[in-house]
Design a protein around this motif. Structure first.
Motif, PDB file in Angstrom:
ATOM      1  N   PRO A  32      57.062  55.051  31.268  1.00  8.51           N
ATOM      2  CA  PRO A  32      57.874  56.273  31.416  1.00  8.51           C
ATOM      3  C   PRO A  32      57.313  57.459  30.639  1.00  8.51           C
ATOM      4  N   LEU A  33      56.627  57.176  29.551  1.00  3.51           N
ATOM      5  CA  LEU A  33      56.054  58.251  28.739  1.00  3.51           C
ATOM      6  C   LEU A  33      54.843  58.872  29.431  1.00  3.51           C
ATOM      7  N   ILE A  34      54.047  58.043  30.083  1.00  2.00           N
ATOM      8  CA  ILE A  34      52.917  58.559  30.870  1.00  2.00           C
ATOM      9  C   ILE A  34      53.442  59.407  32.023  1.00  2.00           C
ATOM     10  N   SER A  35      54.490  58.915  32.661  1.00  2.00           N
ATOM     11  CA  SER A  35      55.111  59.658  33.757  1.00  2.00           C
ATOM     12  C   SER A  35      55.596  61.024  33.288  1.00  2.00           C
ATOM     13  N   MET A  36      56.147  61.074  32.090  1.00  2.00           N
ATOM     14  CA  MET A  36      56.632  62.336  31.542  1.00  2.00           C
ATOM     15  C   MET A  36      55.484  63.321  31.337  1.00  2.00           C
ATOM     16  N   ALA A  37      54.385  62.833  30.781  1.00  2.00           N
ATOM     17  CA  ALA A  37      53.223  63.694  30.545  1.00  2.00           C
ATOM     18  C   ALA A  37      52.614  64.169  31.861  1.00  2.00           C
ATOM     19  N   ALA A  38      52.561  63.277  32.847  1.00  2.00           N
ATOM     20  CA  ALA A  38      51.992  63.638  34.146  1.00  2.00           C
ATOM     21  C   ALA A  38      52.851  64.689  34.844  1.00  2.00           C
ATOM     22  N   GLN A  39      54.153  64.505  34.815  1.00  2.00           N
ATOM     23  CA  GLN A  39      55.054  65.489  35.428  1.00  2.00           C
ATOM     24  C   GLN A  39      54.930  66.848  34.750  1.00  2.00           C
TER      25      GLN A  39
END
Length: 240
Positions: free
Chosen positions: A71-78
């Motif tokens: 979820p943290l990678i997803s946050m950075a990507a978004q």
């Protein structure tokens, strides 16, 4: 480091989301890890085999971390792609990629742990080369073979910077863990309380580490430059 500065900005702007993910994803996974490792360690403690306890702790910890990264990678990507973060997608990506992260983390964790057992340096090298696996999967959604290849390439080309990031956060975690353990020993050995404080500390620090590596990866794979180029072209078109 520019990546760390961007990570701080993302952390600050989405602090409530970081807390939400921490409480609903990171903390429960850490709790499961703690319970499992305590049960697994029991027979080894009985036969006084501390090395095996350390081995299983390392393997379980790495497996947990791979899943917690998602979820943290997803946050950075978004944040990089859209300039904003949708909370629902954080959970959606977690559900989508968690099983893959779990499966691939098992052999990877065993390999990295074996590297640390042989000598610390091989373990560090393997960690730097393979820790990019969840980043590649979540950001690029590649197939397993391509995920591993890209992770190794990313680790090779950013080896020193990733070692520096790992060293900084490892040092911070070590100092934090020592202080929490020391406080627990002063308070009549309240180790259960210390464990909770350690989990909360990890919950707060891990996102910053993941954001830093994710920002580095997004620059490495060219996505950040492409997004900036598109934004620049759009600005030029507005002035025509």
């Amino acid at each position: 480091m520019a990546y760390l500065k961007e990570a701080f900005k993302l952390y600050k702007n989405n602090f409530l989301r970081v807390l939400l993910i921490g409480v609903t994803v990171l903390l429960p996974i850490q709790l499961i890890f703690t319970i499992l490792i305590n049960y697994v360690a029991m027979p080894f403690q009985y036969f006084n085999l501390p090395l095996w306890i350390s081995i299983f702790q390392s393997i379980f910890m790495l497996i947990s971390i791979f899943v917690m990264f998602i979820p943290l990678i997803s946050m950075a990507a978004q944040d990089t792609r859209l300039g904003s973060v949708k909370t629902g997608k954080l959970y959606g990506d977690t559900i989508k990629y968690a099983f893959f992260a779990y499966l691939i983390s098992i052999p990877v964790s065993i390999l990295i742990t074996a590297g640390f057992l042989v000598f610390i340096v091989p373990g560090v090298i393997l960690l730097v080369l393979l820790m990019g696996i969840p980043f590649v999967k979540v950001i690029d959604d590649e197939k397993p073979k391509a995920v591993i290849k890209k992770s190794i390439s990313f680790g090779k080309e950013n080896f020193l910077s990733m070692c520096g990031v790992l060293l900084c956060f490892a040092a911070f975690d070590t100092v934090g863990s020592y202080l929490v353990t020391l406080a627990a020993s002063i308070l009549n050995g309240q180790m259960a309380v210390a464990n909770w404080f350690l989990m909360i500390l990890n919950m707060l620090v891990l996102p910053l580490f993941v954001f830093t590596v994710a920002k580095a990866y997004l620059v490495w794979n060219g996505e950040t430059d492409l997004i900036q180029e598109k934004a620049y072209v759009q600005q030029l078109e507005q002035y025509r």
